[in-house]
Design an enzyme around this catalytic site. Structure first.
Site, PDB file in Angstrom:
ATOM      1  N   ARG A 131       0.815  -1.215   0.000  1.00 19.41           N
ATOM      2  CA  ARG A 131       0.000   0.000   0.000  1.00 19.41           C
ATOM      3  C   ARG A 131       0.851   1.268   0.000  1.00 19.41           C
ATOM      4  O   ARG A 131       0.553   2.218  -0.723  1.00 19.41           O
ATOM      5  CB  ARG A 131      -0.939  -0.019   1.216  1.00 19.41           C
ATOM      6  N   LYS A 167       0.747  24.930  -4.732  1.00 18.52           N
ATOM      7  CA  LYS A 167      -0.430  24.243  -4.204  1.00 18.52           C
ATOM      8  C   LYS A 167      -0.239  22.731  -4.333  1.00 18.52           C
ATOM      9  O   LYS A 167      -0.882  22.053  -5.121  1.00 18.52           O
ATOM     10  CB  LYS A 167      -1.684  24.711  -4.928  1.00 18.52           C
ATOM     11  N   LYS A 172       2.643  39.629  -4.464  1.00 16.45           N
ATOM     12  CA  LYS A 172       1.210  39.542  -4.709  1.00 16.45           C
ATOM     13  C   LYS A 172       0.492  40.750  -4.110  1.00 16.45           C
ATOM     14  O   LYS A 172       1.111  41.647  -3.551  1.00 16.45           O
ATOM     15  CB  LYS A 172       0.664  38.236  -4.134  1.00 16.45           C
ATOM     16  N   GLU A 185       2.436  40.331  -9.327  1.00 13.99           N
ATOM     17  CA  GLU A 185       1.060  40.004  -9.690  1.00 13.99           C
ATOM     18  C   GLU A 185       0.272  41.295  -9.903  1.00 13.99           C
ATOM     19  O   GLU A 185       0.319  42.196  -9.063  1.00 13.99           O
ATOM     20  CB  GLU A 185       0.421  39.178  -8.581  1.00 13.99           C
ATOM     21  N   ASP A 194      -3.440  38.247 -13.028  1.00 14.25           N
ATOM     22  CA  ASP A 194      -4.280  37.473 -12.126  1.00 14.25           C
ATOM     23  C   ASP A 194      -5.758  37.607 -12.447  1.00 14.25           C
ATOM     24  O   ASP A 194      -6.332  38.701 -12.400  1.00 14.25           O
ATOM     25  CB  ASP A 194      -4.027  37.922 -10.683  1.00 14.25           C
TER      26      ASP A 194
END
Length: 285
Positions: free
Chosen positions: A105, A140, A172, A201, A222
């Site tokens: 597994r 992410k 950002k 951004e 963005d």
């Protein structure tokens, strides 16, 4: 960035596999179910991919098995990064039945997850073929599997964005707000971290003009609609590479690519994934 099929450092893979095995075997490294099998029993096994996929994760699969028993023989029938059809034999194993059962597994978990990332990436890459745009990943990723999933993206034909917060400056909305302006944020970045690439951004064409004047390495557009993306490409006129991001899905990515942007980044290739269907069956040699 690392080469296309260059996996993460061996010590990273070893640590990930050891931690994953510890989750299954517990603090005393025990598998009472496998212990029911006589100690000297030797069996063979086959791993089958039950669906079309890009296979990624061989180094992790091998490491799991060999941490349990270095004498397990693994004969791969496919290459890392290879696209396979449903019901393809991936590898044959020969060794201790106890260890094959204990590692099954954990080894498959790595293989099915990384193959899912590679497969999803290939779908997105194929969708923008011929457009001139390149597909990038994001941060992410699954916790603890950053390097592994970014490697899987390369196996699927994509490119890596920054690995983490340390290897590139990305300013950002919140960074810019806290700094006062794009100009001030970029100036501080250049002063504090000379030599690091800088990406800013922007959400509007006005912000784009400010970013262009700041002389940076890349600009992220963005959540802009298609018309705004086309205007941004025209306004930029090749002065700075443009990256489109936000709301990128398989159904929309080609239209985005055809606006003329240089890069498209999406978290979907690392977080919107479904494990590839794999099975391992043991049998007498």
């Amino acid at each position: 960035m690392p080469g296309l099929l260059t996996p993460p450092p061996a010590e990273s893979i070893r640590a990930q596999c050891a931690q994953a095995l510890a989750e299954d075997l517990g603090p005393h490294s025990r598998d009472p179910s496998a212990a029911l099998i006589p100690k000297n029993t030797i069996l063979q096994a086959e791993v089958i991919c039950r669906e079309e996929a890009v296979i990624c994760g061989r180094p992790w699969f091998d490491e799991v098995m060999h941490q349990l028993d270095k004498d397990i023989d693994i004969d791969w029938q496919i290459n890392e990064g290879q696209h396979v059809e449903a019901d393809t034999l991936l590898c044959c194993l020969h060794g201790s039945a106890r260890h094959l059962l204990s590692g099954e597994r954990t080894a498959l978990n790595f293989l099915q997850t990384l193959s899912a990332t590679a497969t999803q990436t290939q779908h997105y890459v194929q969708a923008i073929t011929g457009s001139g745009a390149q597909l990038l990943d994001t941060r992410k990723t699954l916790p603890g599997l950053r390097l592994a999933q970014k490697y899987a993206v390369r196996c699927g034909g994509g490119k890596n964005h920054r690995i983490g917060l340390f290897d590139m400056i990305m300013l950002k909305e919140n960074h810019i707000l806290a700094s006062g302006s794009i100009t001030q944020a970029v100036a501080r970045a250049k002063e504090q971290s000379p030599g690091l690439a800088i990406e800013v951004e922007v959400e509007t064409l006005t912000e784009l003009e400010q970013a262009l004047d700041a002389d940076i390495n890349r600009i992220l557009l963005d959540n802009m609609d298609l018309e705004s993306l086309r205007k941004a490409v025209k306004l930029t006129a090749g002065r700075t590479p443009l990256e489109a991001s936000g709301g990128v899905e398989l159904e929309t990515i080609r239209e985005i690519a055809l606006t003329g942007v240089d890069y498209i980044s999406t978290g979907a290739i690392s977080k919107h994934i479904k494990a590839v269907d794999l099975s391992m069956r043991l049998y007498q040699p």
